[in-house]
Design an enzyme around this catalytic site. Structure first.
Site, short mmCIF file in Angstrom:
data_model
loop_
_atom_site.label_atom_id
_atom_site.label_comp_id
_atom_site.label_asym_id
_atom_site.label_seq_id
_atom_site.Cartn_x
_atom_site.Cartn_y
_atom_site.Cartn_z
N GLY A 247 -1.10 4.61 -7.89
CA GLY A 247 -0.18 3.94 -6.98
C GLY A 247 0.45 2.75 -7.69
N ARG B 284 0.68 -9.20 16.87
CA ARG B 284 0.18 -7.88 16.55
C ARG B 284 -1.28 -7.64 16.95
NH1 ARG B 284 0.18 -5.78 10.36
NH2 ARG B 284 2.22 -4.93 10.76
N ALA C 264 -0.47 -0.35 -8.04
CA ALA C 264 -1.37 -1.15 -8.87
C ALA C 264 -1.73 -0.41 -10.15
CB ALA C 264 -2.63 -1.50 -8.08
N GLU D 166 -5.07 -2.55 -3.37
CA GLU D 166 -5.75 -2.59 -2.08
C GLU D 166 -7.27 -2.46 -2.24
OE1 GLU D 166 -4.21 0.13 0.86
OE2 GLU D 166 -5.76 -0.37 2.30
#
Lengths: 282, 655, 274
Positions: free
Chosen positions: B16, B305, B18, B425
């Site tokens: 991804g 949220r 990263a 992540e």
């Protein structure tokens, strides 16, 4: 498109008034244990709850949990490829009822609205099968290498902003840059055929997506530097002139990329390059 | 055995943003990279990000914005749980990263004059979000994918796509312990191989699959992180899971529905009569419960949220008032005119139309909160660097010195295992207790670019003990162990449906249900403790698991089942962290501990795996907060500079 | 790219473009003039009867005379027509084998045209060969033939299209069918080829332009189709005796301006009729 949507809205309306209406959809799946193994068909019955948002993937997940054919035979779970399930990664592309598409965005309520409806699933035919519905699309990534599909930047250190770009140019590039290398355009293309041997890929038709990528990069002020090399590839065997203008690519592209316009633009670019070459020898 | 030549190679797992940015940086630093991914890297989950990428820019700066403020917003959004030096560094690099992406050819939206366009986004009054249509993540991923492909053509990157990382190869004990490669398996041929490397980078993203249906891609199962954790790497802040309030529940996954739908007037409601199965259009106004509008007359549907998520959850789970008894509420836009909707919301309405099969202009949308992002992840460290505040970037910062990360320090983003780095992540860094919209893309790319230099220096420091000199038994033993593990599972294979008790997909489903119910929007001891019990039960059942596929070619059943065992270990970390954190902070909301408790819990949760008990040992570490003092996080309340609706819009399109 | 290049792969682009070009010039250009010439059997009537008959026969004879009066006709034919057609055909057949039509799965209009382009190419090639062999090279050993005589252009063409003297109804239907399908196929092949050529060369780079150019090509194709069909109808319906009379009047029977290759079957036909 519109008719299926109309159907679905009436269905769901009926569904919500009569509470979860259950039906059975039969999946006919073309199976294959591995490369060069014979293909065979198996049928599975999947219970569907109208309006629950079932798609081909959720049905395949059901079959994975319970790999028993419609005639009660126990079998291996079906193998398939998938990723984002949002129609943006391209992984789950397969042939659904004879048409290539992403299976994640294929809703059962649209594709098989009635009890007993049949959905057939086949692997893409233009790429070697790994197993069942999973195919190996390495050739597409190889073609991106062939086409120098990158911007040749100096390096990753800070050198300030990139070149300014008109909004119009950005819009033209953006749409080509949404290509997710799913292979729909190639599956539907009568000129793009299965080539098992990687050694022959360099001589075989690159297909609409790669031509679109050349269009994309040749429009960028920096990437343009390698425009000549890219056009060279498109002028060689398997290049843009192998296109037969059946224009299926643009019809089946899930991202509605104007692939045929890209092909025509590359036709023009190669024409210009050939004429220049003829007169200047460059 | 690969790479015995003595060439310096680094392994990157995950392709991804990263993983790819790290790969590009490592290659630039003169290293060769072996890039492993479960999927062709171009199909990584980063493609799903839509909203944009945050960075200070000249326009915002002229209006009073600065890198310092970007950092402050990020820390504030994360409820001050993030270590501050990495956030300082990330936000200060952000403008340079945008420039780099721009040079790579990312088709950022343009102004009429040809400059990069900006949009207003989460938690800020300034336009600081750069975007490329509605597919920013895809565009950034492709740009990096292209650079890595270029490096691949040059022979500096070898891709192992459809390969699954099985275990990190460690050698040595105590302080001398280090990661010297991995064992991985080709998911097609099922071949298990060892890959020695000078350093290993884990960039495998989130773990949404643990929660069953999430907004994550199917490969985001957290198994690679779980394996590192089980091998001894610390897992930090696992209990912090971001739940997005409005997602389209699907039978297979949940797809994001941007909050801009509410920003444009969308109303949330359920039928007052529980279990009402009438067509929503036939339910009269008086029989509808506009639960947010009733409970929050001031902000109505535009509450922040986390509150929206909690209220929807409450209506469906506690009050059992979801549509038709299901976990769904209506997000209604049908009172708006078609023309207005098409003008303002066309893109997102089409997504709903495509995947829900209904026209949201005619029929109210059915939505439910969905697990979206894991703030927690493998614990990573860095080297502090104290500096003078920059007069421009740190304008009005009000401190005498700032603390960033030292560029090139060999421990940058290293886990507690030497030579094992975690980026993106899968690392716990940057986002604290809640991630700010449009910061995910930034943190991933920054991680790769910044840490890449440190990793190079780590490799340079260890040239005297190269990976190819490592005793072969390290790898041979691991291969043997993984093969045994596989054979054990394969041998359980039983045709047909098998016993639901030991069916891996059934176990996975039950895990997802339990985790979603107990460890997402609303938590309390009475829910978390039974969940812990359930996980232990599932682990026991997993030890008796039965496969349905005994094949030794492309056996996805095996892959899933093996990953499931590791996911259960992470599930325990997530729940246990939640049990022990007796406060409410950011995404972690305890009904039995409603207040933030800085005295006890302004700390990083760290989980360490204990092989003897096969369970997690939780301890806490101080948060490195030298610059910004924690203050009350009071979005949306009067007196705060940042109004709630603004926040909503911004987080809406976030990744 | 690869070490061992065949001439075909080395000149891939050039050959592809020459293939495209040759379909337009000279082949397409010739097709246009040929169909216009032949259809003069119909539109020639517009000028009225000057040398007897309905005017169409005389006009057609006039046109044929003009062509046959060209110097180095054989050279022009060989290098201007037969070789380009052979080049276009050989490459075309080879290129066609590099694709696999799939109209069964993807029933889009352009896809149908793609498959038809190949089909009409194959049939057109056979038809051209048959047409040239029988009417130009005088291969009268094939069934239902009649040799074309330039000085008796209309009458011999008419006879040929009716399956020769002994063809009868069957011959007429067979030859007529072959001609009608052949003409239709070639006109389609040309018109659609003109449309794809504009993309290939990069003239129509937008979908809108491709659509517009499509209408132009369709219009041209329809006009040529009309010309071809009307020529056929004109020849099939003309009165052969009247045509002979017109031809005789034009050339003057006393001169006996019959070319050397005038052939016995025509004489035989005349004798028989008399």
């Amino acid at each position: 498109m519109t008719t299926t949507q109309d159907q679905s809205s009436t269905n769901s309306g009926a569904a919500s008034s009569e509470a979860a209406e259950k039906r059975t959809v039969r999946f006919r799946i073309q199976r294959c244990l591995g490369p060069n193994k014979p293909a065979h068909w198996e049928a599975f019955d999947v219970p569907i709850l109208a309006g629950e948002g079932a798609n081909v993937i959720s049905c395949l997940q059901y079959i994975a949990r319970r790999p028993i054919t419609a005639d009660g035979k126990e079998t291996d779970p079906v193998v398939w490829d998938s990723g984002c399930l949002e129609e943006v990664c391209g992984a789950c592309t397969m042939i659904v009822n004879g048409q290539v598409r992403q299976s994640c965005s294929c809703l059962i309520d649209n594709e098989a609205p009635n009890d007993g409806d049949v959905i057939s699933l086949q692997p893409m035919s233009k790429f070697p099968v790994v197993r069942d519905l999973w195919v190996d699309r390495q050739r597409m990534f190889h073609n991106l290498k062939r086409a120098h599909a990158w911007t040749p930047i100096d390096g990753l250190h800070d050198r300030g902003a990139g070149p300014q770009e008109t909004a119009k140019n950005q819009e033209t590039r953006y749409i080509f840059s949404t290509c997710m290398t799913c292979g729909c355009c190639l599956e539907a293309c009568p000129q793009f055929l299965l080539v098992d041997e990687p050694a022959k890929w360099d001589e075989s038709f690159v297909g609409a997506n790669t031509i679109g990528q050349v269009r994309l990069f040749n429009l960028h002020p920096t990437a343009k530097e390698e425009a000549g090399e890219r056009l060279e590839v498109l002028m060689g065997p398997g290049g843009v002139s192998d296109c037969g203008n059946a224009q299926n690519c643009v019809k089946v592209c899930p991202k509605e990329i104007p692939l045929t316009e890209g092909i025509a633009a590359m036709g023009r670019a190669t024409t210009v390059k050939a004429v220049k070459q003829f007169f200047t020898g460059e | 055995m690969a790479n015995r030549s003595g060439e310096q190679r680094v392994i990157v797992i995950g392709g991804g943003l990263a993983g790819l940015s790290a790969t590009a940086r490592l290659v630039e630093q003169g290293l060769k990279v072996d890039l492993f991914s479960l999927v062709p890297v171009k199909r990584s989950h980063s493609v799903c990000a839509q909203g944009g990428i945050n960075a200070c820019n000249e326009i915002a700066r002229q209006q009073g914005f600065s890198e310092w403020m970007h950092m402050d917003e990020t820390l504030y959004g994360g409820d001050f749980l993030a270590d501050q030096p990495p956030v300082y560094e990330m936000t200060h690099w952000a403008p340079k990263i945008i420039d780099l992406l721009d040079r790579m050819g990312v088709p950022f939206n343009r102004t009429s004059e040809g400059y990069r366009d900006l949009r207003l986004f989460g938690g800020s009054l300034f336009r600081r979000t750069h975007f490329s249509g509605a597919t920013t993540g895809q565009q950034l991923l492709y740009a990096l994918d292209e650079q890595v492909r270029r490096a691949e053509v040059d022979g500096n990157v070898t891709k192992y796509e459809f390969w699954e990382m099985l275990w990190p190869a460690l050698e040595g004990e105590g302080d001398g312990r280090r990661c010297v490669g991995i064992v991985a398996q080709d998911m097609r041929t099922m071949q298990i191989r060892a890959f020695p490397a000078e350093a290993v980078v884990i960039a495998t993203g989130g773990c949404g699959l643990i929660f069953g249906r999430s907004t994550n891609s199917v490969m985001c199962n957290g198994a690679a992180a779980a394996r590192c954790y089980k091998a001894g790497a610390w897992y930090a802040n696992g209990e912090f899971i971001q739940v997005h309030p409005t997602a389209i529940p699907g039978a297979d996954k949940c797809r994001l529905m941007s909050e801009s739908a509410r920003g444009e007037g969308g109303r949330l409601w359920v039928p007052r009569q529980p279990g009402d199965t009438r067509d929503p259009r036939q339910i009269p106004e008086g029989e509808r419960l506009y639960f947010l509008e009733e409970k929050y007359p001031k902000y109505g549907n535009l509450v922040p949220r986390d509150i929206a998520s909690r209220e929807i959850f409450d209506i469906c789970v506690n009050q059992n008032m979801g549509i038709g008894g299901e976990r769904m509420v209506y997000l209604d836009l049908t009172h708006k005119s078609r023309e207005e909707l098409d003008r303002k919301l066309k893109g997102i309405l089409e997504i709903y139309e495509k995947f829900a099969g209904q026209d949201p202009r005619e029929v109210p949308m059915k939505i439910f909160p969905a697990v979206h992002y894991s703030m927690g992840g493998l614990w990573t460290t860095y080297t502090r660097e104290v500096r003078e505040p920059d007069p421009i970037m740190d304008r009005d910062c009000g401190v005498d010195e700032v603390v960033g990360m030292k560029l090139g320090a060999p421990n940058t983003m290293m886990t507690n295992i030497a030579g094992l780095f975690a980026l993106g992540e899968v690392s716990f860094a940057y986002h604290g207790a809640t991630r700010l919209g449009a910061n995910a893309l930034l943190s991933c790319i920054f991680d790769g670019l910044f840490a890449g230099i440190g990793i190079k220096n780590y490799v340079a420091e260890n040239t005297d003990r190269p990976a190819h000199s490592v005793n072969n038994t390290v790898f041979d033993d691991l291969i043997k162990r993984e093969e045994q593990k596989m054979q054990r599972l394969i041998k359980t294979a039983q045709k047909g449906a098998g016993n639901p008790e030991t069916n891996p997909y059934q176990i996975g489903r039950e895990m997802g249900r339990e985790m979603e119910g107990a460890a997402t929007v609303v938590k309390f001891a009475g829910g978390l403790n039974p969940a812990l019990e359930k996980i232990r039960e599932l682990r026991e059942r997993w030890s008796r698991v039965q496969l349905t596929d005994s094949g030794m070619w492309t056996n996805q059943n095996l892959s899933y089942t093996r990953a499931l065992g590791d996911m259960l270990a992470l599930a325990e970390v997530i729940v246990l962290g939640g049990v022990k954190r007796e406060e409410s902070r950011g995404s972690h909301y305890r009904t039995d501990f409603l207040k933030r408790d800085d005295a006890r819990f302004l700390k990083t949760t760290v989980a360490e795996y204990e092989p003897e008990t096969c369970s997690a040992n939780i301890f806490y570490r101080e948060v490195d907060a030298p610059m910004v003092k924690p203050r009350e996080r009071s979005y949306g309340k009067s007196g705060d500079a940042k109004p709630a609706p603004e926040k909503e819009k911004q987080t809406a399109g976030a990744t | 790219m690869t070490e061992h290049q065949t001439p075909l792969s080395k000149h891939h682009f050039l050959l592809r473009r020459l293939h495209s070009l040759s379909g337009i010039v000279p082949i397409g250009a010739f097709l246009i003039t040929h169909l216009i010439t032949n259809s003069s059997i119909v539109w020639g009537k517009l000028g009225g009867a000057q040398h007897g008959g309905d005017g169409g026969m005389a006009t057609f004879q006039h046109e044929v005379n003009f062509i046959h009066s060209m110097p180095f006709l054989l050279l022009i034919e060989v290098f201007g027509l037969w070789l380009p057609i052979a080049f276009h055909s050989v490459l075309g057949v080879y290129y066609a084998t590099t694709g696999r039509g799939n109209v069964g799965s993807y029933r889009f209009q352009a896809n149908w045209r793609y498959s038809l382009q190949r089909l009409t190419g194959y049939f057109g090639l056979i038809f051209i060969f048959y047409h040239v062999a029988t009417l130009r090279w005088g291969w009268d050993f094939l069934p239902f033939t009649n040799v074309f005589i330039a000085e008796e252009a209309a009458s011999t063409t008419a006879l040929a299209l009716r399956g020769g003297l002994e063809g009868g109804l069957i011959g007429g239907v067979v030859v007529g069918g072959v001609y009608l399908i052949g003409i239709t196929a070639l006109v389609y092949h040309f018109a659609n080829g003109l449309w794809t050529a504009a993309i290939t060369w990069g003239l129509t780079t937008s979908a809108a332009a491709q659509k517009r150019w499509g209408y132009v090509c369709a219009g041209l194709g329809a006009a040529l189709m009309l010309a071809g069909w009307s020529a056929y109808v004109g020849f099939v319906t003309l009165d052969i005796d009247e045509a002979r009379a017109v031809e005789a009047a034009l050339h003057g029977p006393a001169e006996g301006a019959r070319s050397a290759n005038s052939d016995l079957s025509a004489d035989a036909g005349r004798l028989e009729r008399e």
